[in-house]
Design a protein around this motif. Structure first.
Motif, PDB file in Angstrom:
ATOM      1  N   UNK A  30       0.829  -1.207   0.000  1.00  9.09           N
ATOM      2  CA  UNK A  30       0.000   0.000   0.000  1.00  9.09           C
ATOM      3  C   UNK A  30       0.862   1.253   0.000  1.00  9.09           C
ATOM      4  N   UNK A  31       1.961   1.224   0.728  1.00  5.66           N
ATOM      5  CA  UNK A  31       2.876   2.358   0.733  1.00  5.66           C
ATOM      6  C   UNK A  31       3.472   2.615  -0.639  1.00  5.66           C
ATOM      7  N   UNK A  32       3.842   1.542  -1.340  1.00  6.73           N
ATOM      8  CA  UNK A  32       4.399   1.704  -2.685  1.00  6.73           C
ATOM      9  C   UNK A  32       3.343   2.230  -3.652  1.00  6.73           C
ATOM     10  N   UNK A  33       2.121   1.748  -3.514  1.00  9.94           N
ATOM     11  CA  UNK A  33       1.052   2.210  -4.400  1.00  9.94           C
ATOM     12  C   UNK A  33       0.629   3.646  -4.099  1.00  9.94           C
ATOM     13  N   UNK A  34       0.681   4.029  -2.832  1.00 16.08           N
ATOM     14  CA  UNK A  34       0.244   5.369  -2.426  1.00 16.08           C
ATOM     15  C   UNK A  34       1.413   6.322  -2.200  1.00 16.08           C
ATOM     16  N   UNK A  35       2.587   5.971  -2.692  1.00 16.27           N
ATOM     17  CA  UNK A  35       3.758   6.810  -2.448  1.00 16.27           C
ATOM     18  C   UNK A  35       3.675   8.148  -3.171  1.00 16.27           C
ATOM     19  N   UNK A  36       2.739   8.306  -4.083  1.00 12.95           N
ATOM     20  CA  UNK A  36       2.560   9.597  -4.762  1.00 12.95           C
ATOM     21  C   UNK A  36       1.880  10.595  -3.834  1.00 12.95           C
ATOM     22  N   UNK A  37       1.336  10.105  -2.721  1.00  6.97           N
ATOM     23  CA  UNK A  37       0.843  10.955  -1.642  1.00  6.97           C
ATOM     24  C   UNK A  37       1.882  10.826  -0.526  1.00  6.97           C
ATOM     25  N   UNK A  38       2.806  11.781  -0.441  1.00  8.12           N
ATOM     26  CA  UNK A  38       4.002  11.585   0.386  1.00  8.12           C
ATOM     27  C   UNK A  38       3.740  11.185   1.833  1.00  8.12           C
ATOM     28  N   UNK A  39       2.742  11.759   2.482  1.00 10.30           N
ATOM     29  CA  UNK A  39       2.497  11.410   3.879  1.00 10.30           C
ATOM     30  C   UNK A  39       2.088   9.937   4.008  1.00 10.30           C
ATOM     31  N   UNK A  40       1.194   9.495   3.149  1.00 16.04           N
ATOM     32  CA  UNK A  40       0.755   8.095   3.172  1.00 16.04           C
ATOM     33  C   UNK A  40       1.916   7.163   2.825  1.00 16.04           C
ATOM     34  N   UNK A  41       2.712   7.540   1.825  1.00 12.84           N
ATOM     35  CA  UNK A  41       3.843   6.705   1.426  1.00 12.84           C
ATOM     36  C   UNK A  41       4.882   6.561   2.519  1.00 12.84           C
ATOM     37  N   UNK A  42       5.159   7.658   3.220  1.00 12.76           N
ATOM     38  CA  UNK A  42       6.162   7.603   4.282  1.00 12.76           C
ATOM     39  C   UNK A  42       5.658   6.771   5.458  1.00 12.76           C
ATOM     40  N   UNK A  43       4.444   7.011   5.893  1.00  9.95           N
ATOM     41  CA  UNK A  43       3.904   6.269   7.044  1.00  9.95           C
ATOM     42  C   UNK A  43       3.788   4.783   6.736  1.00  9.95           C
ATOM     43  N   UNK A  44       3.179   4.451   5.586  1.00  8.19           N
ATOM     44  CA  UNK A  44       3.001   3.040   5.241  1.00  8.19           C
ATOM     45  C   UNK A  44       4.339   2.371   4.912  1.00  8.19           C
ATOM     46  N   UNK A  45       5.266   3.128   4.336  1.00  5.26           N
ATOM     47  CA  UNK A  45       6.592   2.576   4.054  1.00  5.26           C
ATOM     48  C   UNK A  45       7.325   2.207   5.326  1.00  5.26           C
ATOM     49  N   UNK A  46       7.268   3.101   6.325  1.00  6.02           N
ATOM     50  CA  UNK A  46       7.915   2.811   7.608  1.00  6.02           C
ATOM     51  C   UNK A  46       7.261   1.596   8.268  1.00  6.02           C
ATOM     52  N   UNK A  47       5.932   1.543   8.240  1.00  4.02           N
ATOM     53  CA  UNK A  47       5.237   0.385   8.811  1.00  4.02           C
ATOM     54  C   UNK A  47       5.613  -0.907   8.087  1.00  4.02           C
ATOM     55  N   UNK A  48       5.723  -0.846   6.756  1.00  6.77           N
ATOM     56  CA  UNK A  48       6.105  -2.027   5.984  1.00  6.77           C
ATOM     57  C   UNK A  48       7.488  -2.527   6.340  1.00  6.77           C
ATOM     58  N   UNK A  49       8.436  -1.599   6.511  1.00  6.29           N
ATOM     59  CA  UNK A  49       9.799  -1.988   6.868  1.00  6.29           C
ATOM     60  C   UNK A  49       9.842  -2.586   8.277  1.00  6.29           C
ATOM     61  N   UNK A  50       9.174  -1.935   9.213  1.00  2.00           N
ATOM     62  CA  UNK A  50       9.204  -2.406  10.605  1.00  2.00           C
ATOM     63  C   UNK A  50       8.490  -3.750  10.744  1.00  2.00           C
ATOM     64  N   UNK A  51       7.264  -3.829  10.238  1.00  2.00           N
ATOM     65  CA  UNK A  51       6.519  -5.085  10.371  1.00  2.00           C
ATOM     66  C   UNK A  51       7.168  -6.217   9.576  1.00  2.00           C
ATOM     67  N   UNK A  52       7.691  -5.893   8.409  1.00  4.92           N
ATOM     68  CA  UNK A  52       8.395  -6.905   7.625  1.00  4.92           C
ATOM     69  C   UNK A  52       9.643  -7.405   8.332  1.00  4.92           C
ATOM     70  N   UNK A  53      10.387  -6.496   8.951  1.00  4.14           N
ATOM     71  CA  UNK A  53      11.579  -6.897   9.699  1.00  4.14           C
ATOM     72  C   UNK A  53      11.243  -7.783  10.878  1.00  4.14           C
ATOM     73  N   UNK A  54      10.193  -7.439  11.602  1.00  3.64           N
ATOM     74  CA  UNK A  54       9.754  -8.273  12.727  1.00  3.64           C
ATOM     75  C   UNK A  54       9.281  -9.630  12.208  1.00  3.64           C
ATOM     76  N   UNK A  55       8.578  -9.637  11.072  1.00  2.00           N
ATOM     77  CA  UNK A  55       8.118 -10.896  10.481  1.00  2.00           C
ATOM     78  C   UNK A  55       9.261 -11.796  10.053  1.00  2.00           C
ATOM     79  N   UNK A  56      10.332 -11.201   9.503  1.00  4.33           N
ATOM     80  CA  UNK A  56      11.509 -11.994   9.129  1.00  4.33           C
ATOM     81  C   UNK A  56      12.152 -12.600  10.370  1.00  4.33           C
TER      82      UNK A  56
END
Length: 94
Positions: A30-56
């Motif tokens: 969702x962050x990659x798809x909504x990255x053209x809206x910078x606030x949404x892209x930054x928030x969802x990107x950070x969540x994706x990195x954090x949750x993905x790292x914890x999942x790994x």
């Protein structure tokens, strides 16, 4: 008389995806798809990195699959890069 010829289900976490890894993938996507809206892209990107790292980390510890969690980290980083580049370009024009 019928006999059950199905093998019993395995009782470990092996072969299953981590729920947090899936959440990381979804938020990274969702962050990659909504990255053209910078606030949404930054928030969802950070969540994706954090949750993905914890999942790994959880997947490696329990023996679960980590593919979606890794994809969440990658997509989160892509979302962050696109959003930050967009913000820098907009601010440099002002």
């Amino acid at each position: 008389m019928s006999t059950d010829q199905h093998a019993p289900a395995p009782t470990g976490a092996t072969g299953q995806n981590s729920g947090i890894g899936i959440a990381g993938f979804v938020t990274g996507l969702l962050g990659a798809l909504l990255s053209w809206f910078p606030l949404a892209g930054i928030i969802l990107g950070i969540l994706g990195v954090v949750l993905g790292g914890v999942g790994v980390a959880q997947g490696r510890r329990s023996g679960a699959k980590t593919g979606l969690a890794v994809a969440g980290v990658v997509l989160g980083v892509i979302a962050l890069v696109i959003s930050i580049v967009l913000v820098v370009c907009v601010l440099s024009e002002a």
